[in-house]
Structures are given as structure tokens and as C-alpha cells.
Design a protein around this motif. Structure first.
Motif, PDB file in Angstrom:
ATOM      1  N   THR A  52       0.841  -1.199   0.000  1.00 37.79           N
ATOM      2  CA  THR A  52       0.000   0.000   0.000  1.00 37.79           C
ATOM      3  C   THR A  52       0.874   1.246   0.000  1.00 37.79           C
ATOM      4  O   THR A  52       0.588   2.219  -0.701  1.00 37.79           O
ATOM      5  N   GLU A  53       1.983   1.188   0.742  1.00 32.00           N
ATOM      6  CA  GLU A  53       2.863   2.376   0.830  1.00 32.00           C
ATOM      7  C   GLU A  53       3.531   2.691  -0.504  1.00 32.00           C
ATOM      8  O   GLU A  53       3.674   3.856  -0.873  1.00 32.00           O
ATOM      9  N   LEU A  54       3.891   1.649  -1.267  1.00 28.66           N
ATOM     10  CA  LEU A  54       4.455   1.919  -2.599  1.00 28.66           C
ATOM     11  C   LEU A  54       3.383   2.518  -3.498  1.00 28.66           C
ATOM     12  O   LEU A  54       3.615   3.502  -4.210  1.00 28.66           O
ATOM     13  N   ALA A  55       2.178   1.983  -3.443  1.00 29.18           N
ATOM     14  CA  ALA A  55       1.080   2.509  -4.278  1.00 29.18           C
ATOM     15  C   ALA A  55       0.783   3.964  -3.928  1.00 29.18           C
ATOM     16  O   ALA A  55       0.521   4.790  -4.798  1.00 29.18           O
ATOM     17  N   LEU A  56       0.907   4.299  -2.636  1.00 24.47           N
ATOM     18  CA  LEU A  56       0.659   5.690  -2.197  1.00 24.47           C
ATOM     19  C   LEU A  56       1.705   6.651  -2.764  1.00 24.47           C
ATOM     20  O   LEU A  56       1.432   7.830  -2.950  1.00 24.47           O
ATOM     21  N   ALA A  57       2.897   6.155  -3.022  1.00 19.66           N
ATOM     22  CA  ALA A  57       3.964   7.023  -3.552  1.00 19.66           C
ATOM     23  C   ALA A  57       3.811   7.237  -5.058  1.00 19.66           C
ATOM     24  O   ALA A  57       4.468   8.107  -5.630  1.00 19.66           O
ATOM     25  N   CYS A  58       2.927   6.441  -5.683  1.00 18.04           N
ATOM     26  CA  CYS A  58       2.655   6.632  -7.121  1.00 18.04           C
ATOM     27  C   CYS A  58       1.661   7.783  -7.267  1.00 18.04           C
ATOM     28  O   CYS A  58       0.980   8.172  -6.324  1.00 18.04           O
ATOM     29  N   ASP A  59       1.545   8.298  -8.516  1.00 12.47           N
ATOM     30  CA  ASP A  59       0.654   9.449  -8.719  1.00 12.47           C
ATOM     31  C   ASP A  59      -0.816   9.030  -8.787  1.00 12.47           C
ATOM     32  O   ASP A  59      -1.706   9.732  -8.310  1.00 12.47           O
ATOM     33  N   ILE A  60      -1.043   7.880  -9.448  1.00 14.10           N
ATOM     34  CA  ILE A  60      -2.407   7.420  -9.686  1.00 14.10           C
ATOM     35  C   ILE A  60      -2.472   5.925  -9.354  1.00 14.10           C
ATOM     36  O   ILE A  60      -1.505   5.196  -9.611  1.00 14.10           O
ATOM     37  N   ARG A  61      -3.588   5.472  -8.803  1.00  9.29           N
ATOM     38  CA  ARG A  61      -3.775   4.078  -8.463  1.00  9.29           C
ATOM     39  C   ARG A  61      -5.020   3.549  -9.165  1.00  9.29           C
ATOM     40  O   ARG A  61      -6.108   4.081  -8.943  1.00  9.29           O
ATOM     41  N   ILE A  62      -4.821   2.550 -10.022  1.00  6.49           N
ATOM     42  CA  ILE A  62      -5.952   1.862 -10.643  1.00  6.49           C
ATOM     43  C   ILE A  62      -5.955   0.443 -10.084  1.00  6.49           C
ATOM     44  O   ILE A  62      -4.917  -0.219 -10.092  1.00  6.49           O
ATOM     45  N   ALA A  63      -7.095   0.017  -9.531  1.00  8.01           N
ATOM     46  CA  ALA A  63      -7.132  -1.279  -8.845  1.00  8.01           C
ATOM     47  C   ALA A  63      -7.982  -2.286  -9.610  1.00  8.01           C
ATOM     48  O   ALA A  63      -9.022  -1.937 -10.177  1.00  8.01           O
ATOM     49  N   SER A  64      -7.477  -3.519  -9.591  1.00  6.27           N
ATOM     50  CA  SER A  64      -8.305  -4.639 -10.023  1.00  6.27           C
ATOM     51  C   SER A  64      -9.423  -4.802  -9.000  1.00  6.27           C
ATOM     52  O   SER A  64      -9.253  -4.457  -7.816  1.00  6.27           O
ATOM     53  N   ASP A  65     -10.554  -5.380  -9.421  1.00 10.13           N
ATOM     54  CA  ASP A  65     -11.642  -5.609  -8.453  1.00 10.13           C
ATOM     55  C   ASP A  65     -11.238  -6.689  -7.441  1.00 10.13           C
ATOM     56  O   ASP A  65     -11.936  -6.933  -6.463  1.00 10.13           O
ATOM     57  N   LYS A  66     -10.074  -7.307  -7.651  1.00  8.58           N
ATOM     58  CA  LYS A  66      -9.585  -8.302  -6.687  1.00  8.58           C
ATOM     59  C   LYS A  66      -8.534  -7.705  -5.735  1.00  8.58           C
ATOM     60  O   LYS A  66      -7.997  -8.376  -4.873  1.00  8.58           O
ATOM     61  N   TYR A  85       7.277   2.914   5.735  1.00  2.00           N
ATOM     62  CA  TYR A  85       7.660   3.257   4.364  1.00  2.00           C
ATOM     63  C   TYR A  85       6.829   4.430   3.870  1.00  2.00           C
ATOM     64  O   TYR A  85       6.504   4.549   2.712  1.00  2.00           O
ATOM     65  N   GLY A  86       6.429   5.289   4.812  1.00  3.77           N
ATOM     66  CA  GLY A  86       5.719   6.510   4.424  1.00  3.77           C
ATOM     67  C   GLY A  86       4.209   6.432   4.582  1.00  3.77           C
ATOM     68  O   GLY A  86       3.507   7.428   4.386  1.00  3.77           O
ATOM     69  N   GLY A  87       3.680   5.266   4.957  1.00  2.00           N
ATOM     70  CA  GLY A  87       2.220   5.132   5.013  1.00  2.00           C
ATOM     71  C   GLY A  87       1.554   6.060   6.015  1.00  2.00           C
ATOM     72  O   GLY A  87       0.471   6.595   5.751  1.00  2.00           O
ATOM     73  N   THR A  88       2.228   6.317   7.158  1.00  2.00           N
ATOM     74  CA  THR A  88       1.580   7.168   8.168  1.00  2.00           C
ATOM     75  C   THR A  88       1.519   8.621   7.707  1.00  2.00           C
ATOM     76  O   THR A  88       0.792   9.422   8.279  1.00  2.00           O
ATOM     77  N   GLN A  89       2.301   8.971   6.693  1.00  2.00           N
ATOM     78  CA  GLN A  89       2.327  10.357   6.191  1.00  2.00           C
ATOM     79  C   GLN A  89       1.517  10.516   4.906  1.00  2.00           C
ATOM     80  O   GLN A  89       0.790  11.489   4.729  1.00  2.00           O
ATOM     81  N   ARG A  90       1.636   9.559   3.997  1.00  2.00           N
ATOM     82  CA  ARG A  90       0.947   9.728   2.701  1.00  2.00           C
ATOM     83  C   ARG A  90      -0.536   9.344   2.782  1.00  2.00           C
ATOM     84  O   ARG A  90      -1.362   9.956   2.101  1.00  2.00           O
ATOM     85  N   LEU A  91      -0.873   8.330   3.585  1.00  2.00           N
ATOM     86  CA  LEU A  91      -2.278   7.899   3.629  1.00  2.00           C
ATOM     87  C   LEU A  91      -3.203   9.013   4.138  1.00  2.00           C
ATOM     88  O   LEU A  91      -4.187   9.341   3.465  1.00  2.00           O
ATOM     89  N   PRO A  92      -2.913   9.659   5.283  1.00  2.00           N
ATOM     90  CA  PRO A  92      -3.812  10.728   5.732  1.00  2.00           C
ATOM     91  C   PRO A  92      -3.907  11.885   4.742  1.00  2.00           C
ATOM     92  O   PRO A  92      -4.950  12.507   4.581  1.00  2.00           O
TER      93      PRO A  92
END
Ligand SMILES: C/C=C/C(=O)SCCNC(=O)CCNC(=O)[C@H](O)C(C)(C)COP(=O)(O)OP(=O)(O)OC[C@H]1O[C@@H](n2cnc3c(N)ncnc32)[C@H](O)[C@@H]1OP(=O)(O)O
Length: 301
Positions: free
Chosen positions: A154-168, A184-191
Motif C-alpha cells: 500500500t505504501e508503494l502505491a501511495l507514492a505513485c501518482d495514480i492508483r488503478i485497482a483490479s476488483d480483486k 515506508y511513508g504510510g503514516t504520512q501519505r495515507l492521511p
């Protein structure tokens, strides 16, 4: 088994930092030596890096452990990102995983239960350096989340600009269930992305968030059927690359830097950078093409 030449993780913090940088150098040298296949495509062990029509496709390739990120995976990712950032022929990046996981987190087998604090600091610092490069890179990065994206995933995905998810796809920051916190940055990028209330709920409970909920809280931009993920990520990247590259990378820079600024300073930067854009050939071409009722031909200058 590490390829010949890669050093084993030392016990001290200082050693860990040297280990990581030396290995990064080693991987770079190996790839510089190898005949690169078609521009940037290079051989790594844990990732696949291919370039097609100006887009670099980075695929995490450790399906046997659901693409868990070990130190080597992160070093290979950093070496690839450095080369992509320096290659003007690459205009965008799409990151995904092999098999049923995007990235199921940091490789738990590398977490030593008698680890000293400084080792974790070194591991976290290396990931921060890598993910900061995602944000600093002046090219759009799309995470095509094909499955489990837990912890570092999740933390790597948060560092990307855009997230497209599979329905799985399944997201989550389960670190508290392992007695630690995301580092890995999750506590800062997620909020910053979903707001502190939802972020705290995810951080405190460590629970999984399925694709539909991830969409509803703004964690992902869109959810598509799994079999369409690659095509949809490609289509969005192609839509982006139809636009003036200078203008797209200016927008990325304004959002990334603006998040750390007071509003007044961010608005000042927006005005200044648009002043720079107004003088580009692309800005003149955009207006000209509009009045001539034709598609613009942008030259990235
Ligand atoms: C700063 C960052 C910190 C972190 O990221 S901490 C780690 C956060 N991630 C996690 O806590 C997720 C751990 N994994 C799981 O919870 C489960 O997996 C899943 C729910 C993702 C999938 O469960 P199921 O479908 O039952 O598969 P399976 O048998 O558990 O996993 C298949 C193989 O993959 C290995 N594996 C999965 N995740 C990791 C990991 N994060 N690190 C190392 N190995 C992992 C397993 O051990 C196993 O391997 P084998 O087939 O040899 O038993």
C-alpha cells in the motif's frame, strides 16, 4: 540465493547503509555491462523492467512470496527508477505485480526478531529514499494494483501518482498486527490522501480494505475487472501522454511540492511555473491547434 557479488546484510546501522548503497552500485554496474534489450529493458532478479512506446513497465516478480519486498527488490527498483528518471525517451511509468499480489508487504523473513532499532531505521530510510524518487520523478507513475497490496505494498502505491485497482485488489496497513507501525511513508501519505479519520482507522485496526471501499475513500482512482487492469492502466497513461509533457510534469511538481507548503506559497509557485509554461513552444502550439481545430503536436519544449 543472492547472485554473486551482492553483500549480505551487516549487523550495524552504518553497515546497513553502506550495504544498501554498495549493492545499488553493483546492480547498476551489472546492468550497464549487460547489452540492454531495446533501450531501457534490463535484467533484474526480483523485478521486470521493460519499455514500450515511451512507457516503462515495472513488474514485481516474486510470486512465490506474493511479491514481498526484500532488500534486493528495493535496490533493484531504485536502480530501475534512477535509470528511468534519467532517460528522456521514457515519458511515464506503470508498476504492477506478477500473479495474485501487487506487493504483500515487506518480506517478513527479512525482519529479524532481535533487530536493533538502527537496522529498522536504515530499512525505513532506504524505502523513503526510493519512494521519494517516485514523487520527485517528473514523469507520471501509475500503480496498477492487481491483488494484495499490504503494508509496504500500500505504501508503494501511495507514492505513485495514480492508483488503478483490479476488483480483486486488497489494501491494508497491518503492521500493528506485527507489533510495529508502517515505516515506508504510510503514516504520512495515507492521511494526506484519504483524510486522518479513515487513515487512523486503517492504521489502528490493520484491517484489509477491498477495492470497492478503497475507491469510496479515495485511496484509488478507479476499479476495473482484473482482466482489464493492464489495458485500462495503459489507456489512462496514453491519455496523459497525449498532453504536453512539460505541463503534465509541472502539475505533478505543483501538487507534490504544494502539499508541503502554505496555501499562499503554493499559489505563488503555481503562478511562477505557469509563467514558465506560457513561454514554451507547447503552450503556443496548444492554443494554435485549438483555433485551427486540430490535435496539438507537442514537442516537450
Ligand atoms: C514497512 C513495511 C512493513 C510491512 O509491509 S510488514 C508486512 C505486511 N504484510 C503482511 O502482513 C501480509 C502478510 N501476508 C499475508 O497476510 C498473507 O500471505 C496474505 C493475506 C497476503 C495471503 O494469504 P494466503 O492467500 O493464505 O497466502 P499465504 O500462504 O499466506 O502466502 C503465500 C506465500 O507467500 C508468503 N508471503 C506472503 N506475504 C509475505 C510477506 N509479507 N513476506 C514474506 N513472505 C510472504 C507466505 O509465507 C507463503 O509462502 P509459503 O508458500 O512458502 O508458505
Amino acid at each position: 540465493m543472492k547472485p554473486e557479488g551482492l553483500r549480505q546484510m551487516p549487523q550495524t546501522w552504518h553497515g546497513a547503509c553502506i550495504y544498501s548503497l554498495q549493492n545499488l552500485e553493483y546492480i547498476r554496474k551489472q546492468n550497464d555491462k549487460k547489452e540492454s534489450r531495446g533501450g531501457l529493458s534490463m535484467d533484474y532478479q526480483d523485478i521486470i523492467c521493460e519499455v514500450r512506446d515511451g512507457v516503462a513497465y515495472l513488474t514485481i516478480n516474486r510470486p512465490e512470496v506474493l511479491n514481498a519486498l526484500r532488500m534486493q527488490t528495493k535496490e533493484e527498483l531504485e536502480a530501475a527508477i534512477d535509470r528511468i528518471a534519467a532517460d528522456d525517451s521514457v515519458l511515464g511509468v506503470i508498476i504492477t505485480g506478477v500473479g495474485r499480489a501487487f506487493i504483500a508487504g515487506n518480506d517478513i523473513s527479512e525482519i529479524r526478531i532481535d533487530a536493533k532499532g538502527e537496522e529498522t531505521i536504515a530499512m525505513s530510510t532506504q524505502a523513503h529514499r526510493l519512494f521519494d524518487k517516485f514523487e520527485a520523478m517528473d514523469k507520471p507513475i501509475i500503480a496498477a494494483v492487481n491483488g494484495y497490496a499490504l503494508g509496504g505494498g500500500t505504501e508503494l502505491a501511495l507514492a505513485c501518482d495514480i492508483r488503478i485497482a483490479s476488483d480483486k485488489a486488497v489494501f491494508g496497513l497491518p503492521e500493528v498486527t506485527l507489533g510495529v507501525a508502517p515505516c515506508y511513508g504510510g503514516t504520512q501519505r495515507l492521511p494526506r490522501l484519504v483524510g486522518s479519520g479513515i487513515a487512523k482507522e486503517m492504521l489502528f485496526t490493520g484491517r484489509k480494505v477491498k477495492a470497492a471501499e478503497a475507491l469510496s475513500i479515495g485511496l484509488v482512482n478507479k476499479v476495473v475487472p482484473g482482466e482489464e487492469l493492464a489495458q485500462q492502466a495503459d489507456a489512462m497513461m496514453r491519455d496523459i501522454l497525449k498532453n504536453a509533457p512539460i505541463a503534465v510534469r509541472t502539475c505533478k511538481r505543483l501538487v507534490t511540492q504544494g502539499q508541503a507548503m502554505a496555501l499562499a506559497d503554493g499559489l505563488k509557485l503555481e503562478a511562477e511555473l505557469n509563467g514558465m509554461l506560457a513561454e514554451t513552444q507547447d503552450a503556443k502550439e496548444g492554443v494554435k491547434a485549438f483555433f485551427e481545430k486540430r490535435a496539438p503536436v507537442f514537442r516537450n519544449r
